[in-house]
Scaffold this motif. Structure first.
Motif, PDB file in Angstrom:
ATOM      1  N   ARG A  50    -125.432 -70.380 -18.345  1.00  0.00           N
ATOM      2  CA  ARG A  50    -126.437 -69.367 -18.048  1.00  0.00           C
ATOM      3  C   ARG A  50    -125.724 -68.174 -17.467  1.00  0.00           C
ATOM      4  N   PHE A 366    -130.919 -63.365 -16.771  1.00  0.00           N
ATOM      5  CA  PHE A 366    -132.252 -63.498 -17.345  1.00  0.00           C
ATOM      6  C   PHE A 366    -133.320 -63.746 -16.283  1.00  0.00           C
ATOM      7  N   VAL A 367    -132.953 -63.568 -15.041  1.00  0.00           N
ATOM      8  CA  VAL A 367    -133.938 -63.708 -13.952  1.00  0.00           C
ATOM      9  C   VAL A 367    -134.315 -62.325 -13.469  1.00  0.00           C
ATOM     10  N   GLN A 372    -139.710 -63.358 -12.394  1.00  0.00           N
ATOM     11  CA  GLN A 372    -140.149 -63.055 -13.747  1.00  0.00           C
ATOM     12  C   GLN A 372    -138.937 -62.838 -14.645  1.00  0.00           C
ATOM     13  N   CYS A 373    -139.175 -62.554 -15.912  1.00  0.00           N
ATOM     14  CA  CYS A 373    -138.059 -62.316 -16.831  1.00  0.00           C
ATOM     15  C   CYS A 373    -137.373 -60.997 -16.502  1.00  0.00           C
ATOM     16  N   GLU A 374    -136.126 -60.871 -16.922  1.00  0.00           N
ATOM     17  CA  GLU A 374    -135.368 -59.647 -16.677  1.00  0.00           C
ATOM     18  C   GLU A 374    -135.828 -58.544 -17.621  1.00  0.00           C
ATOM     19  N   ARG A 375    -136.088 -57.363 -17.070  1.00  0.00           N
ATOM     20  CA  ARG A 375    -136.516 -56.225 -17.888  1.00  0.00           C
ATOM     21  C   ARG A 375    -135.424 -55.167 -18.032  1.00  0.00           C
ATOM     22  N   CYS A 407    -139.434 -58.362 -22.261  1.00  0.00           N
ATOM     23  CA  CYS A 407    -138.271 -58.897 -21.554  1.00  0.00           C
ATOM     24  C   CYS A 407    -136.993 -58.563 -22.310  1.00  0.00           C
ATOM     25  N   ASN A 409    -133.738 -59.448 -24.095  1.00  0.00           N
ATOM     26  CA  ASN A 409    -133.345 -60.666 -24.811  1.00  0.00           C
ATOM     27  C   ASN A 409    -131.880 -61.011 -24.635  1.00  0.00           C
ATOM     28  N   CYS A 414    -135.660 -55.282 -26.178  1.00  0.00           N
ATOM     29  CA  CYS A 414    -136.837 -55.755 -25.471  1.00  0.00           C
ATOM     30  C   CYS A 414    -137.750 -56.496 -26.441  1.00  0.00           C
ATOM     31  N   ALA A 417    -142.809 -60.778 -23.929  1.00  0.00           N
ATOM     32  CA  ALA A 417    -142.607 -61.878 -22.998  1.00  0.00           C
ATOM     33  C   ALA A 417    -143.109 -63.193 -23.571  1.00  0.00           C
ATOM     34  N   ARG A 420    -140.609 -65.359 -25.637  1.00  0.00           N
ATOM     35  CA  ARG A 420    -139.422 -65.957 -25.021  1.00  0.00           C
ATOM     36  C   ARG A 420    -139.672 -67.413 -24.651  1.00  0.00           C
TER      37      ARG A 420
END
Length: 420
Positions: A50, A366-367, A372-375, A407, A409, A414, A417, A420
């Motif tokens: 990860r 990716f956090v 939440q997901c990484e933007r 999010c 990828n 992007c 969400a 994913r």
């Protein structure tokens, strides 16, 4: 807590970063994918890698109006139901103390992200609320570490440069303990660990399987680590009677295959314990006597009838935007969830221009904010905006950020969400 954390880590603390690959700020080096770190799940033969990426500048947060004369020395991030509370160990000519900062604008759990995206000054609810005196005899703040609701703080005598050069510094140290059940109102506990003839530059705290507490206190630059064991299983009901059981020196360092043998001048050391019981220390330092790059080094701690051994497993290079962090000053770990490690760091002093305290956050790639997901993508942008090939984005602080509901990828684009 921001240096170490309540709870145990289910992800592996090993192989934090590929050998020689630095971890960088998203804004300072957004396009360079090699600036990553790896956090691997433990236990199975086929471990899943990860990526952990630093987003220090684009995700810098600020707290306003600290005391300008204080030198920042170490960190702890604590959390309650209402959100994050930052404890910053400080020192000046007269006293060692803590800056207590509330970060009310940030999510109550998970990574904090930036509080400066929509404005140029810190939100009113993100501010230094109180300066708490810790020790009036010793003026130099050492490292600090928390375990669950206990915060341990090292202090030592101040030493002028001239005295340091001539060898005239007083060598002594002391460790204080606080009950942080209510992080907004930490309570000083009525006992200390006194150190004669050696300082308290780093402090690490965890609990053993038998319920007793393990305290490790480092001397100057953590070249010697002294191991203490409590005589009771509670740190809240009177003096637990910490007794020193042994010492370890850097001359005894073991080195894992593929790792370098350097042992840094560590200013903070934090424990991590995996769910399989393995115990690790992470040390933070700046190379070249404070003039080089910032590093986090990972050590496995083992005990046997022969004593304690430390094995260096990995070293990672972490990169902040210029003049926003220095691991010689303040850095540390926070376990945000059972599989998420965060690193926070700051510089020696508040910002020269407005007195705000800049806090850099390094988090898994990716956090995202609040779990939440990484933007944040790897793309940079200017007045023309982001490339349409990246999908639904907006340009914030010259970085391409996925719009709400989308999010990153991991490949600069992007995606929804829900996909994913």
């Amino acid at each position: 807590a921001l240096l170490l954390s309540a709870g145990r880590l289910t992800a592996s603390a090993e192989d934090v970063c590929p050998a020689g690959a630095p971890c960088s700020s998203a804004a300072a080096d957004a396009a360079q994918d090699e600036h990553t770190a790896l956090l691997q799940h433990a236990a199975s033969a086929s471990r899943t890698a990860r990526e952990v990426r630093a987003h220090s500048f684009a995700n810098a947060s600020r707290a306003s109006r600290p005391v300008m004369t204080n030198v920042l020395r170490s960190f702890e991030m604590l959390a309650n139901a209402e959100g994050h509370v930052l404890q910053v160990n400080i020192g000046n000519a007269n006293i060692v103390g803590m800056n207590k900062a509330e970060l009310g604008s940030r999510p109550a759990a998970g990574a904090m992200g930036s509080n400066m995206r929509e404005q140029k000054t810190p939100p009113a609810q993100d501010a230094i609320k109180q300066v708490i005196a810790v020790d009036k005899e010793y003026q130099h703040a050492g490292g600090m570490n928390s375990f669950e609701n206990i915060l341990a703080i090292g202090v030592e005598p101040a030493c002028e440069v001239s005295a340091r050069v001539s060898g005239g510094c007083k060598t002594a140290g002391r460790v204080h303990f606080y009950d942080t059940t209510d992080p907004l109102n930490p309570k000083k506990l009525p006992y200390t660990v006194e150190r004669r003839g050696i300082t308290a530059g780093t402090v690490s705290l965890t609990q053993q399987d038998d319920g007793k507490y393990l305290l490790v206190v480092g001397g100057t630059d953590a070249a010697q680590l002294d191991f203490y064991i409590s005589q009771t299983t509670s740190l809240l009901n009177g003096d637990p009677g910490f007794k020193q059981v042994l010492s370890w020196t850097s001359k005894s360092l073991l080195v894992d295959a593929g790792s370098d043998s350097d042992y840094g001048a560590y200013q903070t050391m934090n424990f991590i314990r995996q769910t399989d019981g393995s115990l690790f220390l992470v040390g933070f330092f700046r190379a070249m006597n404070g003039l080089g790059s910032d590093y986090a080094d990972l050590f496995k701690v083992d005990s046997s009838s022969a004593g304690i051994s430390l094995t260096k497993k990995k070293s990672i290079k972490l990169k902040c935007a210029p003049s926003t962090c220095n691991f010689q000053a303040a850095a540390g770990l926070y376990i945000a969830s059972p599989d998420t490690l965060l690193v926070y760091a700051s510089d020696w002093e508040p910002h020269w221009k407005d007195g705000s305290l800049i806090i850099n956050e390094f988090r898994p790639k990716f956090v995202g904010v609040g779990g939440q997901c990484e933007r944040i993508t790897t793309g940079k942008c200017g007045w023309t905006g982001c490339s349409s090939s990246r999908g639904p984005t907006e340009c914030i602080d010259e970085v391409c950020v996925c719009k709400e509901g989308f999010c990153h990828n991991g490949d600069g684009k992007c995606v929804a969400a829900s996909s994913r």
